[in-house]
Design a protein around this motif. Structure first.
Motif, PDB file in Angstrom:
ATOM      1  N   HIS A  55     -69.484 -45.045  -8.343  1.00  0.00           N
ATOM      2  CA  HIS A  55     -69.876 -44.187  -9.592  1.00  0.00           C
ATOM      3  C   HIS A  55     -68.571 -43.996 -10.423  1.00  0.00           C
ATOM      4  CE1 HIS A  55     -74.149 -44.219  -8.934  1.00  0.00           C
ATOM      5  NE2 HIS A  55     -74.326 -43.182  -9.522  1.00  0.00           N
ATOM      6  N   GLY A  56     -67.423 -44.296  -9.836  1.00  0.00           N
ATOM      7  CA  GLY A  56     -66.328 -43.930 -10.606  1.00  0.00           C
ATOM      8  C   GLY A  56     -66.201 -45.069 -11.755  1.00  0.00           C
ATOM      9  N   ALA A  57     -67.085 -46.053 -11.840  1.00  0.00           N
ATOM     10  CA  ALA A  57     -67.247 -47.140 -12.880  1.00  0.00           C
ATOM     11  C   ALA A  57     -67.762 -46.452 -13.967  1.00  0.00           C
ATOM     12  CB  ALA A  57     -67.777 -48.162 -12.375  1.00  0.00           C
ATOM     13  N   PHE A  58     -68.995 -45.609 -13.828  1.00  0.00           N
ATOM     14  CA  PHE A  58     -69.531 -44.843 -14.846  1.00  0.00           C
ATOM     15  C   PHE A  58     -68.866 -43.754 -15.275  1.00  0.00           C
ATOM     16  CE2 PHE A  58     -72.929 -46.474 -11.935  1.00  0.00           C
ATOM     17  CZ  PHE A  58     -73.590 -47.292 -12.835  1.00  0.00           C
ATOM     18  N   PHE A  59     -68.094 -43.320 -14.457  1.00  0.00           N
ATOM     19  CA  PHE A  59     -66.947 -42.122 -15.198  1.00  0.00           C
ATOM     20  C   PHE A  59     -66.212 -42.895 -16.109  1.00  0.00           C
ATOM     21  CE2 PHE A  59     -63.372 -39.128 -14.483  1.00  0.00           C
ATOM     22  CZ  PHE A  59     -63.940 -37.802 -14.204  1.00  0.00           C
ATOM     23  N   ALA A  60     -65.682 -44.045 -15.709  1.00  0.00           N
ATOM     24  CA  ALA A  60     -64.631 -44.683 -16.558  1.00  0.00           C
ATOM     25  C   ALA A  60     -65.234 -45.167 -18.050  1.00  0.00           C
ATOM     26  CB  ALA A  60     -63.869 -45.936 -15.935  1.00  0.00           C
ATOM     27  N   LEU A 116     -64.589 -51.890  -8.430  1.00  0.00           N
ATOM     28  CA  LEU A 116     -63.479 -52.931  -8.401  1.00  0.00           C
ATOM     29  C   LEU A 116     -63.272 -53.567  -9.680  1.00  0.00           C
ATOM     30  CD1 LEU A 116     -63.426 -54.147  -4.706  1.00  0.00           C
ATOM     31  CD2 LEU A 116     -61.856 -52.421  -5.616  1.00  0.00           C
ATOM     32  N   SER A 117     -64.498 -53.919 -10.277  1.00  0.00           N
ATOM     33  CA  SER A 117     -64.101 -54.607 -11.553  1.00  0.00           C
ATOM     34  C   SER A 117     -63.891 -54.045 -12.648  1.00  0.00           C
ATOM     35  CB  SER A 117     -65.457 -55.425 -11.558  1.00  0.00           C
ATOM     36  OG  SER A 117     -66.857 -54.469 -11.722  1.00  0.00           O
ATOM     37  N   ILE A 118     -64.306 -52.815 -12.775  1.00  0.00           N
ATOM     38  CA  ILE A 118     -64.195 -52.167 -13.900  1.00  0.00           C
ATOM     39  C   ILE A 118     -62.497 -52.023 -14.480  1.00  0.00           C
ATOM     40  CG2 ILE A 118     -64.250 -49.839 -14.974  1.00  0.00           C
ATOM     41  CD1 ILE A 118     -66.734 -51.243 -15.562  1.00  0.00           C
ATOM     42  N   PRO A 119     -61.726 -51.887 -13.661  1.00  0.00           N
ATOM     43  CA  PRO A 119     -60.115 -51.495 -14.190  1.00  0.00           C
ATOM     44  C   PRO A 119     -59.822 -52.945 -14.595  1.00  0.00           C
ATOM     45  CG  PRO A 119     -60.427 -50.421 -12.169  1.00  0.00           C
ATOM     46  CD  PRO A 119     -61.580 -51.058 -12.416  1.00  0.00           C
ATOM     47  N   SER A 120     -60.026 -54.129 -14.240  1.00  0.00           N
ATOM     48  CA  SER A 120     -59.733 -55.339 -14.530  1.00  0.00           C
ATOM     49  C   SER A 120     -60.386 -55.446 -16.056  1.00  0.00           C
ATOM     50  CB  SER A 120     -60.259 -56.490 -13.508  1.00  0.00           C
ATOM     51  OG  SER A 120     -59.619 -56.344 -12.448  1.00  0.00           O
ATOM     52  N   TRP A 130     -60.519 -52.591 -28.470  1.00  0.00           N
ATOM     53  CA  TRP A 130     -61.336 -51.480 -28.393  1.00  0.00           C
ATOM     54  C   TRP A 130     -60.892 -50.327 -27.171  1.00  0.00           C
ATOM     55  CZ3 TRP A 130     -65.354 -50.538 -31.382  1.00  0.00           C
ATOM     56  CH2 TRP A 130     -65.992 -51.400 -32.250  1.00  0.00           C
ATOM     57  N   THR A 131     -60.344 -51.022 -26.135  1.00  0.00           N
ATOM     58  CA  THR A 131     -59.790 -50.210 -25.098  1.00  0.00           C
ATOM     59  C   THR A 131     -58.528 -50.138 -24.959  1.00  0.00           C
ATOM     60  OG1 THR A 131     -59.502 -52.088 -23.462  1.00  0.00           O
ATOM     61  CG2 THR A 131     -61.844 -51.179 -23.712  1.00  0.00           C
ATOM     62  N   GLY A 132     -57.556 -50.717 -25.616  1.00  0.00           N
ATOM     63  CA  GLY A 132     -56.134 -50.539 -25.958  1.00  0.00           C
ATOM     64  C   GLY A 132     -55.344 -51.304 -24.702  1.00  0.00           C
ATOM     65  N   GLY A 133     -56.244 -52.117 -23.823  1.00  0.00           N
ATOM     66  CA  GLY A 133     -55.921 -52.854 -22.817  1.00  0.00           C
ATOM     67  C   GLY A 133     -55.004 -52.180 -21.865  1.00  0.00           C
ATOM     68  N   VAL A 134     -53.707 -52.393 -21.308  1.00  0.00           N
ATOM     69  CA  VAL A 134     -53.176 -51.947 -20.311  1.00  0.00           C
ATOM     70  C   VAL A 134     -52.808 -50.280 -20.983  1.00  0.00           C
ATOM     71  CG1 VAL A 134     -51.109 -51.860 -18.548  1.00  0.00           C
ATOM     72  CG2 VAL A 134     -52.394 -54.035 -19.218  1.00  0.00           C
ATOM     73  N   GLN A 135     -52.230 -50.234 -21.954  1.00  0.00           N
ATOM     74  CA  GLN A 135     -51.709 -49.022 -22.667  1.00  0.00           C
ATOM     75  C   GLN A 135     -52.686 -48.081 -22.828  1.00  0.00           C
ATOM     76  OE1 GLN A 135     -49.925 -50.168 -26.258  1.00  0.00           O
ATOM     77  NE2 GLN A 135     -48.070 -51.250 -25.249  1.00  0.00           N
ATOM     78  N   GLY A 136     -54.120 -48.237 -22.926  1.00  0.00           N
ATOM     79  CA  GLY A 136     -55.061 -47.113 -22.904  1.00  0.00           C
ATOM     80  C   GLY A 136     -55.170 -46.670 -24.394  1.00  0.00           C
ATOM     81  N   ASP A 232     -55.786 -47.665 -15.463  1.00  0.00           N
ATOM     82  CA  ASP A 232     -55.074 -47.288 -14.034  1.00  0.00           C
ATOM     83  C   ASP A 232     -55.419 -45.747 -13.642  1.00  0.00           C
ATOM     84  OD1 ASP A 232     -53.702 -49.540 -13.512  1.00  0.00           O
ATOM     85  OD2 ASP A 232     -51.829 -48.871 -14.291  1.00  0.00           O
ATOM     86  N   SER A 233     -56.239 -45.013 -14.648  1.00  0.00           N
ATOM     87  CA  SER A 233     -56.791 -43.496 -14.207  1.00  0.00           C
ATOM     88  C   SER A 233     -58.103 -43.662 -13.452  1.00  0.00           C
ATOM     89  CB  SER A 233     -56.883 -42.859 -15.458  1.00  0.00           C
ATOM     90  OG  SER A 233     -55.597 -42.582 -15.911  1.00  0.00           O
ATOM     91  N   PHE A 234     -58.531 -44.983 -13.447  1.00  0.00           N
ATOM     92  CA  PHE A 234     -60.060 -45.115 -13.095  1.00  0.00           C
ATOM     93  C   PHE A 234     -60.023 -46.139 -11.915  1.00  0.00           C
ATOM     94  CE2 PHE A 234     -60.101 -44.000 -17.250  1.00  0.00           C
ATOM     95  CZ  PHE A 234     -60.749 -42.594 -17.187  1.00  0.00           C
ATOM     96  N   LEU A 235     -59.131 -46.399 -11.023  1.00  0.00           N
ATOM     97  CA  LEU A 235     -59.167 -47.121  -9.836  1.00  0.00           C
ATOM     98  C   LEU A 235     -60.429 -46.806  -8.678  1.00  0.00           C
ATOM     99  CD1 LEU A 235     -55.191 -47.311  -9.422  1.00  0.00           C
ATOM    100  CD2 LEU A 235     -56.430 -49.007 -10.424  1.00  0.00           C
ATOM    101  N   PHE A 236     -60.503 -47.555  -7.712  1.00  0.00           N
ATOM    102  CA  PHE A 236     -61.377 -47.285  -6.710  1.00  0.00           C
ATOM    103  C   PHE A 236     -61.182 -45.803  -6.141  1.00  0.00           C
ATOM    104  CE2 PHE A 236     -62.925 -47.969  -2.241  1.00  0.00           C
ATOM    105  CZ  PHE A 236     -64.202 -47.832  -2.543  1.00  0.00           C
ATOM    106  N   ILE A 237     -60.092 -45.394  -5.851  1.00  0.00           N
ATOM    107  CA  ILE A 237     -59.923 -44.177  -5.268  1.00  0.00           C
ATOM    108  C   ILE A 237     -60.587 -42.862  -6.091  1.00  0.00           C
ATOM    109  CG2 ILE A 237     -57.784 -43.698  -6.752  1.00  0.00           C
ATOM    110  CD1 ILE A 237     -58.484 -42.778  -3.039  1.00  0.00           C
ATOM    111  N   LEU A 238     -60.826 -43.097  -7.384  1.00  0.00           N
ATOM    112  CA  LEU A 238     -61.648 -42.270  -8.307  1.00  0.00           C
ATOM    113  C   LEU A 238     -62.927 -41.998  -7.431  1.00  0.00           C
ATOM    114  CD1 LEU A 238     -62.275 -40.381 -10.336  1.00  0.00           C
ATOM    115  CD2 LEU A 238     -62.813 -42.191 -11.869  1.00  0.00           C
ATOM    116  N   SER A 239     -63.774 -43.389  -7.160  1.00  0.00           N
ATOM    117  CA  SER A 239     -65.099 -43.180  -6.584  1.00  0.00           C
ATOM    118  C   SER A 239     -64.944 -42.663  -5.412  1.00  0.00           C
ATOM    119  CB  SER A 239     -65.561 -44.737  -6.600  1.00  0.00           C
ATOM    120  OG  SER A 239     -65.803 -45.449  -7.755  1.00  0.00           O
ATOM    121  N   ILE A 240     -64.073 -43.002  -4.384  1.00  0.00           N
ATOM    122  CA  ILE A 240     -63.938 -42.196  -3.123  1.00  0.00           C
ATOM    123  C   ILE A 240     -63.887 -40.862  -3.189  1.00  0.00           C
ATOM    124  CG2 ILE A 240     -62.554 -42.182  -1.205  1.00  0.00           C
ATOM    125  CD1 ILE A 240     -64.352 -44.573  -1.267  1.00  0.00           C
TER     126      ILE A 240
END
Length: 312
Positions: A55-60, A116-120, A130-136, A232-240
């Protein structure tokens, strides 16, 4: 206990900006944003018995939707979480429709893959315009009008607080109504739930979509609080972390559990870093094991036990 906690929160939380500012007020905003997301995940896991590790994916998704809405479309700060919530409903339905055919560990694995797929995807050049890429995306926010006397930090805090109270009320009404009865019946025995006249598939879908909506709104408010979103603010650790907030806070505790669990995932890692630099995650894990061993009902269960003892 939930009514008492909600009443105390209604009195204490609005006065925090008068007592704290800067970093302390930012922590309060982060806890409330995480609590909204944890409310939805608590409904899904505690009341409906579905396990999600993604659910960190929906957070992102909610955080990026709010950021794009504000920066590229000029949507006001207070309205951006609404747009994020509608996006959460859409993505919750799109993901939940096929995912509802899975149960237990299979659903957990499917949501794990989503996280896992959302950050990529957010880093991808396909969506970088739209997303700003790596820079956010950096958010340039305006404070409330001068006549309110609020600075930007206080403006953001009260915006988060308004949504926190709204979702607290909605969540409480849902779990205490027919939706809650359908979710609990589906969790306990699907055959019996069907015999009682509940539409099991619809109940599971509603729980999943509502949890996705809460996470999207929580993510939007967190992105606004930080004023910056990046992959990088929404890696898998966020879901955990969200999973931990629900379990440590207390399953089937729709109001108290998310608040306590969110405070836990915000404060405890900082404290364990001071206890043992370089080994903070080991201490953090040990604290979680200790809580779950001593009180399987989580922190909300501990508070309920203390309240019951005080009553007696």
């Amino acid at each position: 206990l939930p009514k008492i906690a909600f009443g105390c929160a209604g009195v204490a939380l609005p006065v925090l900006p008068a007592l704290f500012d800067g970093y302390e007020l930012f922590l309060a905003r982060a806890i409330l944003a995480y609590a909204i997301a944890a409310m939805g995940l608590n409904v899904l896991m505690g009341f409906n018995g579905q396990i999600s590790l993604g659910h960190g994916a929906f957070f992102a998704i909610g955080a990026y939707t709010a950021a794009i809405s504000i920066e590229q479309f000029g949507i006001p700060l207070l309205a951006a979480p609404i747009v994020a919530g509608l996006t959460g409903i859409l993505f919750g339905w799109l993901v939940g429709k096929p995912a509802m055919r899975l149960e237990g560990l299979y659903l957990a694995l499917a949501t794990f893959a989503l996280a896992l797929s959302i950050p990529s995807i957010l880093r991808s050049d396909l969506f970088s315009d739209w997303t700003g890429g790596v820079q956010g995306i950096f958010l340039l926010l305006d404070p409330a009008p001068e006549w309110t006397g609020l600075n930007l930090d206080q403006t953001i805090y009260f915006a988060v607080l308004v949504y926190f109270f709204i979702f607290s009320f909605v969540t409480w009404r849902l779990v205490k109504g027919m939706n809650g009865a359908a979710w609990i019946a589906t969790r306990d025995n699907q055959i019996a739930a069907r015999a009682m006249g509940f539409d099991v598939a619809r109940a599971k879908m509603r729980a999943f979509v509502y949890s996705a909506t809460c996470c999207a709104v929580g993510g939007a408010l967190y992105g606004i609080a930080v004023q910056f979103v990046a992959p990088d603010s929404f890696l898998f650790i966020l879901s955990i972390s969200l999973f931990t907030a629900v379990v440590v806070g207390g399953l089937c505790s729709p109001l108290v559990g998310p608040e306590l669990g969110s405070a836990f995932i915000v404060f405890v890692p900082n404290v364990t870093e001071e206890v043992w630099q370089g080994g903070s995650w080991a201490v953090y894990g040990a604290v979680i094991i200790l809580i779950m061993t001593l009180q399987p009902g989580g922190l909300a269960g501990l508070f309920q036990a203390v309240a019951n003892r005080w009553r007696s």
